[in-house]
Design a protein around this motif. Structure first.
Motif, PDB file in Angstrom:
ATOM      1  N   CYS A  14       0.843  -1.193   0.000  1.00  0.00           N
ATOM      2  CA  CYS A  14       0.000   0.000   0.000  1.00  0.00           C
ATOM      3  C   CYS A  14       0.879   1.244   0.000  1.00  0.00           C
ATOM      4  CB  CYS A  14      -0.907   0.032   1.232  1.00  0.00           C
ATOM      5  SG  CYS A  14      -2.273  -1.141   1.171  1.00  0.00           S
ATOM      6  N   ARG A  15       0.550   2.190  -0.830  1.00  0.00           N
ATOM      7  CA  ARG A  15       1.265   3.459  -0.843  1.00  0.00           C
ATOM      8  C   ARG A  15       0.999   4.203   0.464  1.00  0.00           C
ATOM      9  NH1 ARG A  15       0.627   8.059  -5.602  1.00  0.00           N
ATOM     10  NH2 ARG A  15       2.220   9.511  -4.840  1.00  0.00           N
ATOM     11  N   VAL A  16       2.035   4.833   1.016  1.00  0.00           N
ATOM     12  CA  VAL A  16       1.904   5.536   2.291  1.00  0.00           C
ATOM     13  C   VAL A  16       2.195   7.024   2.099  1.00  0.00           C
ATOM     14  CG1 VAL A  16       2.762   5.757   4.654  1.00  0.00           C
ATOM     15  CG2 VAL A  16       2.537   3.483   3.611  1.00  0.00           C
ATOM     16  N   HIS A  17       1.263   7.867   2.545  1.00  0.00           N
ATOM     17  CA  HIS A  17       1.431   9.319   2.523  1.00  0.00           C
ATOM     18  C   HIS A  17       1.585   9.802   3.968  1.00  0.00           C
ATOM     19  CE1 HIS A  17      -0.309   9.365  -1.619  1.00  0.00           C
ATOM     20  NE2 HIS A  17      -1.081   8.412  -1.135  1.00  0.00           N
ATOM     21  N   THR A  18       2.234  10.935   4.138  1.00  0.00           N
ATOM     22  CA  THR A  18       2.331  11.514   5.485  1.00  0.00           C
ATOM     23  C   THR A  18       1.838  12.957   5.481  1.00  0.00           C
ATOM     24  OG1 THR A  18       4.630  12.243   5.143  1.00  0.00           O
ATOM     25  CG2 THR A  18       4.306  10.062   6.122  1.00  0.00           C
ATOM     26  N   ILE A  19       1.109  13.311   6.534  1.00  0.00           N
ATOM     27  CA  ILE A  19       0.641  14.677   6.754  1.00  0.00           C
ATOM     28  C   ILE A  19       1.257  15.152   8.069  1.00  0.00           C
ATOM     29  CG2 ILE A  19      -1.348  16.201   6.994  1.00  0.00           C
ATOM     30  CD1 ILE A  19      -1.279  14.740   4.307  1.00  0.00           C
ATOM     31  N   PRO A  20       2.081  16.186   8.047  1.00  0.00           N
ATOM     32  CA  PRO A  20       2.792  16.592   9.268  1.00  0.00           C
ATOM     33  C   PRO A  20       1.863  17.051  10.379  1.00  0.00           C
ATOM     34  CG  PRO A  20       2.994  18.285   7.571  1.00  0.00           C
ATOM     35  CD  PRO A  20       2.364  17.091   6.912  1.00  0.00           C
ATOM     36  N   ASN A  21       2.324  16.871  11.598  1.00  0.00           N
ATOM     37  CA  ASN A  21       1.542  17.266  12.766  1.00  0.00           C
ATOM     38  C   ASN A  21       1.588  18.776  12.945  1.00  0.00           C
ATOM     39  OD1 ASN A  21       0.067  17.247  15.099  1.00  0.00           O
ATOM     40  ND2 ASN A  21       1.779  16.650  16.420  1.00  0.00           N
ATOM     41  N   ASP A  22       0.452  19.421  12.761  1.00  0.00           N
ATOM     42  CA  ASP A  22       0.337  20.856  13.037  1.00  0.00           C
ATOM     43  C   ASP A  22      -1.030  21.072  13.660  1.00  0.00           C
ATOM     44  OD1 ASP A  22       0.398  23.630  13.142  1.00  0.00           O
ATOM     45  OD2 ASP A  22       1.533  23.779  11.275  1.00  0.00           O
ATOM     46  N   PHE A  23      -1.134  20.626  14.909  1.00  0.00           N
ATOM     47  CA  PHE A  23      -2.429  20.619  15.599  1.00  0.00           C
ATOM     48  C   PHE A  23      -2.989  22.023  15.736  1.00  0.00           C
ATOM     49  CE2 PHE A  23      -5.114  20.541  19.418  1.00  0.00           C
ATOM     50  CZ  PHE A  23      -6.012  19.544  19.041  1.00  0.00           C
ATOM     51  N   LYS A  24      -2.128  23.001  15.943  1.00  0.00           N
ATOM     52  CA  LYS A  24      -2.589  24.378  16.146  1.00  0.00           C
ATOM     53  C   LYS A  24      -3.322  24.899  14.914  1.00  0.00           C
ATOM     54  CE  LYS A  24      -0.997  29.021  17.377  1.00  0.00           C
ATOM     55  NZ  LYS A  24       0.178  29.876  17.711  1.00  0.00           N
ATOM     56  N   ILE A  25      -2.731  24.708  13.740  1.00  0.00           N
ATOM     57  CA  ILE A  25      -3.368  25.171  12.507  1.00  0.00           C
ATOM     58  C   ILE A  25      -4.647  24.382  12.222  1.00  0.00           C
ATOM     59  CG2 ILE A  25      -3.116  25.185   9.974  1.00  0.00           C
ATOM     60  CD1 ILE A  25      -0.298  26.167  10.311  1.00  0.00           C
ATOM     61  N   ALA A  26      -4.601  23.071  12.445  1.00  0.00           N
ATOM     62  CA  ALA A  26      -5.786  22.240  12.208  1.00  0.00           C
ATOM     63  C   ALA A  26      -6.943  22.652  13.124  1.00  0.00           C
ATOM     64  CB  ALA A  26      -5.442  20.771  12.416  1.00  0.00           C
ATOM     65  N   LEU A  27      -6.636  22.917  14.384  1.00  0.00           N
ATOM     66  CA  LEU A  27      -7.673  23.327  15.328  1.00  0.00           C
ATOM     67  C   LEU A  27      -8.222  24.706  14.984  1.00  0.00           C
ATOM     68  CD1 LEU A  27      -9.249  22.730  17.920  1.00  0.00           C
ATOM     69  CD2 LEU A  27      -7.363  23.763  19.211  1.00  0.00           C
ATOM     70  N   GLU A  28      -7.336  25.609  14.616  1.00  0.00           N
ATOM     71  CA  GLU A  28      -7.760  26.953  14.210  1.00  0.00           C
ATOM     72  C   GLU A  28      -8.682  26.883  12.996  1.00  0.00           C
ATOM     73  OE1 GLU A  28      -5.245  30.930  13.389  1.00  0.00           O
ATOM     74  OE2 GLU A  28      -4.960  29.373  11.886  1.00  0.00           O
ATOM     75  N   SER A  29      -8.324  26.043  12.052  1.00  0.00           N
ATOM     76  CA  SER A  29      -9.132  25.857  10.845  1.00  0.00           C
ATOM     77  C   SER A  29     -10.525  25.351  11.183  1.00  0.00           C
ATOM     78  CB  SER A  29      -8.422  24.870   9.910  1.00  0.00           C
ATOM     79  OG  SER A  29      -9.259  24.466   8.855  1.00  0.00           O
ATOM     80  N   THR A  30     -10.591  24.383  12.100  1.00  0.00           N
ATOM     81  CA  THR A  30     -11.870  23.813  12.514  1.00  0.00           C
ATOM     82  C   THR A  30     -12.747  24.859  13.201  1.00  0.00           C
ATOM     83  OG1 THR A  30     -10.870  21.629  12.793  1.00  0.00           O
ATOM     84  CG2 THR A  30     -12.954  22.036  13.926  1.00  0.00           C
ATOM     85  N   ASN A  31     -12.147  25.610  14.104  1.00  0.00           N
ATOM     86  CA  ASN A  31     -12.910  26.594  14.868  1.00  0.00           C
ATOM     87  C   ASN A  31     -13.425  27.743  14.007  1.00  0.00           C
ATOM     88  OD1 ASN A  31     -12.578  25.176  17.256  1.00  0.00           O
ATOM     89  ND2 ASN A  31     -10.758  26.295  17.869  1.00  0.00           N
ATOM     90  N   LEU A  32     -12.644  28.108  12.986  1.00  0.00           N
ATOM     91  CA  LEU A  32     -13.030  29.221  12.118  1.00  0.00           C
ATOM     92  C   LEU A  32     -13.957  28.792  10.987  1.00  0.00           C
ATOM     93  CD1 LEU A  32      -9.615  31.115  11.735  1.00  0.00           C
ATOM     94  CD2 LEU A  32     -11.579  31.795  13.131  1.00  0.00           C
ATOM     95  N   GLY A  33     -14.009  27.482  10.723  1.00  0.00           N
ATOM     96  CA  GLY A  33     -14.780  27.014   9.571  1.00  0.00           C
ATOM     97  C   GLY A  33     -14.117  27.384   8.261  1.00  0.00           C
ATOM     98  N   LYS A  34     -12.764  27.469   8.297  1.00  0.00           N
ATOM     99  CA  LYS A  34     -11.989  27.812   7.101  1.00  0.00           C
ATOM    100  C   LYS A  34     -10.907  26.758   6.901  1.00  0.00           C
ATOM    101  CE  LYS A  34     -12.541  32.856   7.555  1.00  0.00           C
ATOM    102  NZ  LYS A  34     -11.810  34.137   7.713  1.00  0.00           N
TER     103      LYS A  34
END
Length: 271
Positions: A212-232
């Motif tokens: 199976c091909r493996v991709h990685t997405i770096p850990n940036d919890f702060k940006i991910a959480l900000e994105s979720t809270n803003l709806g952006k």
């Protein structure tokens, strides 16, 4: 079940591309990746991309995109026999990016379950009108949605760098292979919140989940959480962040080869 799977695969020929994002462990990030990949595609192919949220109780797509949907998957299924481009366009919720979305109304749990059993009738119709259909299966494998998994061009198994998640990923790849008839080339692993310093490395994951091909997405919890809270979605408002670049790279793999060869597509994702 294998007979049904075979019939669904045949029926899916010459339809829009179908990609499913599936959590291998609760909270692995399938919804976040599905939303950001779908939005990235929609910016290049406006009104040609549909994001289908199949979490009947806790779907988050509306929140992640700061939208409010008037109609639901249940409405689309109830009217599937009469759906055309115009009526479908009135049922889906349209984001300013050009992305179209469709999910369940969380307040109608009984009706949702009843209608979801007939999802196999709706999916081919959606794929007739959309070039790309991305499905958020954040609740993992549910046989109720077998008609969505079986004909998928690819299933992205979203996991994390811990032993329980990797073991689950290995089990799910075997399940999808033996019970849903999916080939290894249809299954790809996305290691979300990846950190190089962790004891479990990409090489370990590749050796555990072979072929199976493996991709990685770096850990940036702060940006991910900000994105979720803003709806952006972060691919829209934090384009230069490492997490956005990694997701855009993943999105690029969804394109047919002729689209990948076009100059400037990938660079425009960051402009």
């Amino acid at each position: 079940m294998l007979k049904n799977v075979a019939e669904e695969k045949v029926a899916s020929r010459d339809l829009g591309e179908l990609y499913a994002f599936l959590n291998t462990k609760g909270g692995a990030g399938a919804s976040t990746l599905a939303v950001n990949c779908a939005l990235g595609l929609a910016k290049e192919f406006p009104d040609q991309v549909l994001l289908l949220d199949l979490d009947m109780q806790f779907g988050v797509v509306d929140d992640y995109l700061n939208m409010s949907s008037s109609y639901s998957v249940a409405d689309a299924i109830a009217n599937v026999a009469d759906l055309d481009e115009m009526s479908l366009g009135a049922i889906v919720t349209k984001h300013k990016s050009g992305l179209h979305c469709l999910g369940f109304n969380h307040e109608n749990s009984h009706d949702n379950y009843d209608k979801a059993r007939h999802l196999a009738k709706l999916l081919p119709v959606l794929r007739e009108f959309y070039t790309y259909v991305l499905v958020d299966l954040s609740r993992g494998i549910d046989r109720l949605f077998a008609s969505v998994i079986a004909p998928a061009n690819k299933v992205f198994l979203v996991t994390q760098q811990n032993l329980a998640a990797i073991r689950n990923t290995s089990r799910i790849t075997k399940l999808l292979s033996f019970e849903f008839g999916m080939g290894k080339e249809q299954l790809e692993v996305v290691v979300n919140r990846y950190e190089k310093r962790q004891s479990i490395k990409v090489k370990d994951i590749e050796e555990t989940i072979q072929s199976c091909r493996v991709h990685t997405i770096p850990n940036d919890f702060k940006i991910a959480l900000e994105s979720t809270n803003l709806g952006k979605p972060f691919v829209e408002h934090r384009k230069k962040a490492g997490i956005s670049k990694a997701v855009n790279k993943l999105t690029h793999t969804l394109l047919p080869e002729e689209e990948k060869k076009k100059q400037g597509w990938f660079n425009r994702m960051f402009s």
